[in-house]
Design a protein around this motif. Structure first.
Motif, PDB file in Angstrom:
ATOM      1  N   UNK A   1     -10.943 -77.738 -52.311  1.00 55.11           N
ATOM      2  CA  UNK A   1      -9.514 -77.415 -52.391  1.00 55.11           C
ATOM      3  C   UNK A   1      -9.200 -76.724 -53.714  1.00 55.11           C
ATOM      4  N   UNK A   2      -9.776 -77.208 -54.811  1.00 54.40           N
ATOM      5  CA  UNK A   2      -9.539 -76.614 -56.126  1.00 54.40           C
ATOM      6  C   UNK A   2     -10.062 -75.185 -56.170  1.00 54.40           C
ATOM      7  N   UNK A   3     -11.269 -74.984 -55.664  1.00 48.98           N
ATOM      8  CA  UNK A   3     -11.860 -73.644 -55.656  1.00 48.98           C
ATOM      9  C   UNK A   3     -11.057 -72.710 -54.748  1.00 48.98           C
ATOM     10  N   UNK A   4     -10.630 -73.199 -53.605  1.00 50.40           N
ATOM     11  CA  UNK A   4      -9.835 -72.383 -52.684  1.00 50.40           C
ATOM     12  C   UNK A   4      -8.514 -71.976 -53.311  1.00 50.40           C
ATOM     13  N   UNK A   5      -7.853 -72.914 -53.975  1.00 46.48           N
ATOM     14  CA  UNK A   5      -6.582 -72.597 -54.634  1.00 46.48           C
ATOM     15  C   UNK A   5      -6.781 -71.549 -55.722  1.00 46.48           C
ATOM     16  N   UNK A   6      -7.853 -71.683 -56.501  1.00 47.02           N
ATOM     17  CA  UNK A   6      -8.131 -70.704 -57.551  1.00 47.02           C
ATOM     18  C   UNK A   6      -8.422 -69.332 -56.948  1.00 47.02           C
TER      19      UNK A   6
ATOM     20  N   UNK B   1     -14.990 -86.201 -52.783  1.00 47.20           N
ATOM     21  CA  UNK B   1     -15.166 -85.399 -53.986  1.00 47.20           C
ATOM     22  C   UNK B   1     -15.379 -83.938 -53.619  1.00 47.20           C
ATOM     23  N   UNK B   2     -16.215 -83.683 -52.622  1.00 48.56           N
ATOM     24  CA  UNK B   2     -16.464 -82.304 -52.203  1.00 48.56           C
ATOM     25  C   UNK B   2     -15.205 -81.655 -51.626  1.00 48.56           C
ATOM     26  N   UNK B   3     -14.393 -82.433 -50.908  1.00 46.87           N
ATOM     27  CA  UNK B   3     -13.133 -81.900 -50.381  1.00 46.87           C
ATOM     28  C   UNK B   3     -12.199 -81.509 -51.523  1.00 46.87           C
ATOM     29  N   UNK B   4     -12.129 -82.356 -52.559  1.00 43.98           N
ATOM     30  CA  UNK B   4     -11.277 -82.047 -53.709  1.00 43.98           C
ATOM     31  C   UNK B   4     -11.757 -80.792 -54.421  1.00 43.98           C
ATOM     32  N   UNK B   5     -13.062 -80.678 -54.607  1.00 38.74           N
ATOM     33  CA  UNK B   5     -13.631 -79.503 -55.266  1.00 38.74           C
ATOM     34  C   UNK B   5     -13.368 -78.250 -54.425  1.00 38.74           C
TER      35      UNK B   5
END
Length: 114
Positions: free
Chosen positions: A49-54, A43-47
């Protein structure tokens, strides 16, 4: 005595290692289930990745805006520089004309003074 020797060579009883026998547990869950730590990590990896992409998208938009501002300001400053050069050229021309007129008048005055 011979009976005691043969007895010591024979195992007293036979043992079977039950862990080697295939025992199946009755279960419908997959063999490897993820624990709470693994689930949290994913879950933390997904979050992340999402924050990094944004963040990357935001940085790219900022760079595009900076380039657009540079083009706009750059074209206006180029135009202003050209206009300033024109005005400076006109001022040099006027100064040259006035200097030549002043030389003529000085020459006329000098010839009249003789």
């Amino acid at each position: 005595m011979s009976s005691t020797i043969t007895r010591s060579l024979r195992p007293a009883y036979s043992t079977v290692n039950r862990s080697l026998i295939g025992i199946r547990a009755f279960s419908t869950s997959p063999w490897y289930s993820k624990g709470p730590i693994d689930v949290t990590k994913e879950t933390l990896k997904k979050v992340d990745r999402t924050v990094s992409n944004a963040a990357v998208k935001g940085i790219e938009k900022g760079e595009k805006a900076t380039e657009a501002i540079k083009r706009t300001v750059g074209s206006k400053s180029d135009r202003a520089a050209r206009e300033a050069e024109e005005v400076a050229g006109q001022a040099r021309q006027k100064t040259g004309e006035m200097a030549s007129e002043a030389k003529e008048k000085a020459g006329d005055m000098a010839s009249q003074a003789k």
